[in-house]
Design an enzyme around this catalytic site. Structure first.
Site, PDB file in Angstrom:
ATOM      1  CD  GLN A 181      -2.353  -1.317   2.791  1.00  0.00           C
ATOM      2  OE1 GLN A 181      -3.315  -0.622   3.239  1.00  0.00           O
ATOM      3  NE2 GLN A 181      -1.770  -2.393   3.506  1.00  0.00           N
ATOM      4  CB  THR A 198      -1.036  -2.923   6.820  1.00  0.00           C
ATOM      5  OG1 THR A 198      -2.181  -2.322   6.570  1.00  0.00           O
ATOM      6  CG2 THR A 198      -1.277  -4.564   6.638  1.00  0.00           C
ATOM      7  CG  HIS A 210      -3.077   2.812  -1.784  1.00  0.00           C
ATOM      8  ND1 HIS A 210      -2.834   2.724  -0.504  1.00  0.00           N
ATOM      9  CD2 HIS A 210      -3.875   2.276  -2.065  1.00  0.00           C
ATOM     10  CE1 HIS A 210      -4.073   2.073  -0.012  1.00  0.00           C
ATOM     11  NE2 HIS A 210      -4.529   1.852  -1.117  1.00  0.00           N
TER      12      HIS A 210
HETATM   13  P1  OAD Z   1      -1.227   2.751   8.753  1.00  0.00           P
HETATM   14  O1  OAD Z   1      -0.607   3.959   9.379  1.00  0.00           O
HETATM   15  O2  OAD Z   1      -2.733   2.896   9.115  1.00  0.00           O
HETATM   16  O3  OAD Z   1      -0.779   1.548   9.990  1.00  0.00           O
HETATM   17  C1  OAD Z   1       0.364   1.397  10.172  1.00  0.00           C
HETATM   18  C2  OAD Z   1       0.710   0.067  10.817  1.00  0.00           C
HETATM   19  O4  OAD Z   1       2.055  -0.255  11.187  1.00  0.00           O
HETATM   20  C3  OAD Z   1       0.131  -0.091  12.206  1.00  0.00           C
HETATM   21  O5  OAD Z   1      -0.811  -1.090  12.367  1.00  0.00           O
HETATM   22  C4  OAD Z   1       1.281  -0.044  13.190  1.00  0.00           C
HETATM   23  O6  OAD Z   1       1.147  -0.902  14.283  1.00  0.00           O
HETATM   24  C5  OAD Z   1       2.135  -0.674  12.601  1.00  0.00           C
HETATM   25  N1  OAD Z   1       3.789  -0.406  12.600  1.00  0.00           N
HETATM   26  C6  OAD Z   1       4.170   0.697  13.214  1.00  0.00           C
HETATM   27  N2  OAD Z   1       5.523   0.346  13.271  1.00  0.00           N
HETATM   28  C7  OAD Z   1       5.957  -0.966  12.749  1.00  0.00           C
HETATM   29  C8  OAD Z   1       6.993  -1.611  12.517  1.00  0.00           C
HETATM   30  N3  OAD Z   1       8.397  -1.098  12.913  1.00  0.00           N
HETATM   31  N4  OAD Z   1       7.204  -2.844  12.139  1.00  0.00           N
HETATM   32  C9  OAD Z   1       5.704  -3.403  11.804  1.00  0.00           C
HETATM   33  N5  OAD Z   1       4.803  -2.703  11.830  1.00  0.00           N
HETATM   34  C10 OAD Z   1       4.496  -1.471  12.515  1.00  0.00           C
HETATM   35  O7  OAD Z   1      -0.866   2.241   7.634  1.00  0.00           O
HETATM   36  P2  OAD Z   1      -1.405   1.441   6.378  1.00  0.00           P
HETATM   37  O8  OAD Z   1      -2.088   0.477   6.800  1.00  0.00           O
HETATM   38  O9  OAD Z   1      -0.288   1.196   5.510  1.00  0.00           O
HETATM   39  O10 OAD Z   1      -3.792   5.228   1.824  1.00  0.00           O
HETATM   40  O11 OAD Z   1      -2.589   2.394   5.831  1.00  0.00           O
HETATM   41  C11 OAD Z   1      -3.217   2.027   4.826  1.00  0.00           C
HETATM   42  C12 OAD Z   1      -3.761   3.228   3.771  1.00  0.00           C
HETATM   43  O12 OAD Z   1      -4.148   4.380   4.842  1.00  0.00           O
HETATM   44  C13 OAD Z   1      -2.390   3.960   3.284  1.00  0.00           C
HETATM   45  O13 OAD Z   1      -1.949   3.502   2.013  1.00  0.00           O
HETATM   46  C14 OAD Z   1      -2.762   5.345   3.183  1.00  0.00           C
HETATM   47  C15 OAD Z   1      -3.397   5.535   4.428  1.00  0.00           C
HETATM   48  O14 OAD Z   1      -4.332   6.871   4.407  1.00  0.00           O
HETATM   49  C16 OAD Z   1      -4.023   6.414   1.158  1.00  0.00           C
HETATM   50  O15 OAD Z   1      -3.475   7.507   1.145  1.00  0.00           O
HETATM   51  C17 OAD Z   1      -4.954   6.152   0.102  1.00  0.00           C
END
Ligand code: OAD
Length: 224
Positions: free
Chosen positions: A83, A170, A101
């Site tokens: 993503q 994610t 994305h």
């Molecule tokens: P999020 O910011 O929603 O989630 C990030 C995830 O990474 C969370 O569950 C954290 O707990 C986890 N995390 C943090 N540090 C980490 C580490 N060192 N190792 C592993 N995990 C860790 O990001 P996405 O799920 O990517 O879309 O968000 C999805 C979409 O929402 C993005 O692509 C973007 C956003 O709005 C658009 O802009 C359309």
């Protein structure tokens, strides 16, 4: 197969969207990441994207990205669905990559549709212009826009057929991307989640590894 989100890049210094230090704590997606916001104020949207491009340009792939690139080398059938728009997987060497994305380094003309890569930081002028005179926008998918059909369909099919899906960094709340993980769950595939926190996917995962991608992936993605 792996599905990654912003959490895999946080150890490279790229902020996530949700969580205590996530971008959506400070900024409102409806002001910056929708087609309406861009129509209203393209310069404002571009200033935010320019700031993010500068942050990403200063970052490097971390051991999590590198472990997934090594996995692809060892297992050529491996597919990586992300993503993330930061391009760090490609920089780490991943090639069999589906960017659901889009990519922050691509610029697309809102008039003629021409898309090209431009890694200039900072961008001049803001908003940038196409040769045809139209305004260029970031080549990413915004809220309210569809994920390119062929990229999504291929990812869903691969998730239903894979031996193992790693779901890394994610929050698994944004659809249709999160649906890729749920497609694997529904079809009885093994799913390993790697995340320091629980997500809506956690109860459905075969295994949940609580921790940082940069610490866990190098340990489980060995080439033997
Ligand atoms: P999020 O910011 O929603 O989630 C990030 C995830 O990474 C969370 O569950 C954290 O707990 C986890 N995390 C943090 N540090 C980490 C580490 N060192 N190792 C592993 N995990 C860790 O990001 P996405 O799920 O990517 O879309 O968000 C999805 C979409 O929402 C993005 O692509 C973007 C956003 O709005 C658009 O802009 C359309």
């Amino acid at each position: 197969m792996a599905l990654t989100g912003a959490g895999i890049s946080t150890e490279s210094g790229v902020p996530t969207f949700r969580g205590a230090e996530g971008l959506w704590r400070t900024y409102r997606p409806e002001d910056l990441a929708t087609p309406e916001a861009f129509r209203r104020d393209p310069a404002l949207v571009w200033e935010w994207y320019d700031w993010r491009r500068a942050k990403i340009a200063a970052s490097r792939p971390n051991p999590g990205h590198e472990a997934l690139a090594r996995l692809e080398n060892a297992k050529p059938c491996f597919t990586l669905v992300t993503q993330n728009v930061d391009g760090l997987h490609r920089l780490a060497g991943s090639r069999n990559l589906r960017e659901l994305h889009g990519c922050i380094w691509n610029l697309r003309c809102v008039d003629c549709g021409e898309e090209r890569e431009d890694r200039t930081v900072p961008l001049q002028p803001i908003p940038p212009r196409c040769a045809c005179g139209g305004i260029l926008r970031p080549g990413v998918v915004w809220f309210g826009e569809p994920v390119p059909m062929e990229v999504l369909q291929a990812s869903m099919e691969e998730a239903r057929a894979c031996d193992l899906l790693l779901v890394v960094g994610t929050s698994a709340v944004v659809y249709p991307a999160a649906g890729v993980a749920h497609a694997a769950v529904q079809d009885g595939r093994s799913v390993i989640e790697i995340n320091p926190d629980e997500t809506p996917l956690t109860p459905h995962a075969t295994v949940s590894l609580r921790g940082r991608a940069g610490a866990i992936l190098p340990r489980i993605c060995t080439s033997h």
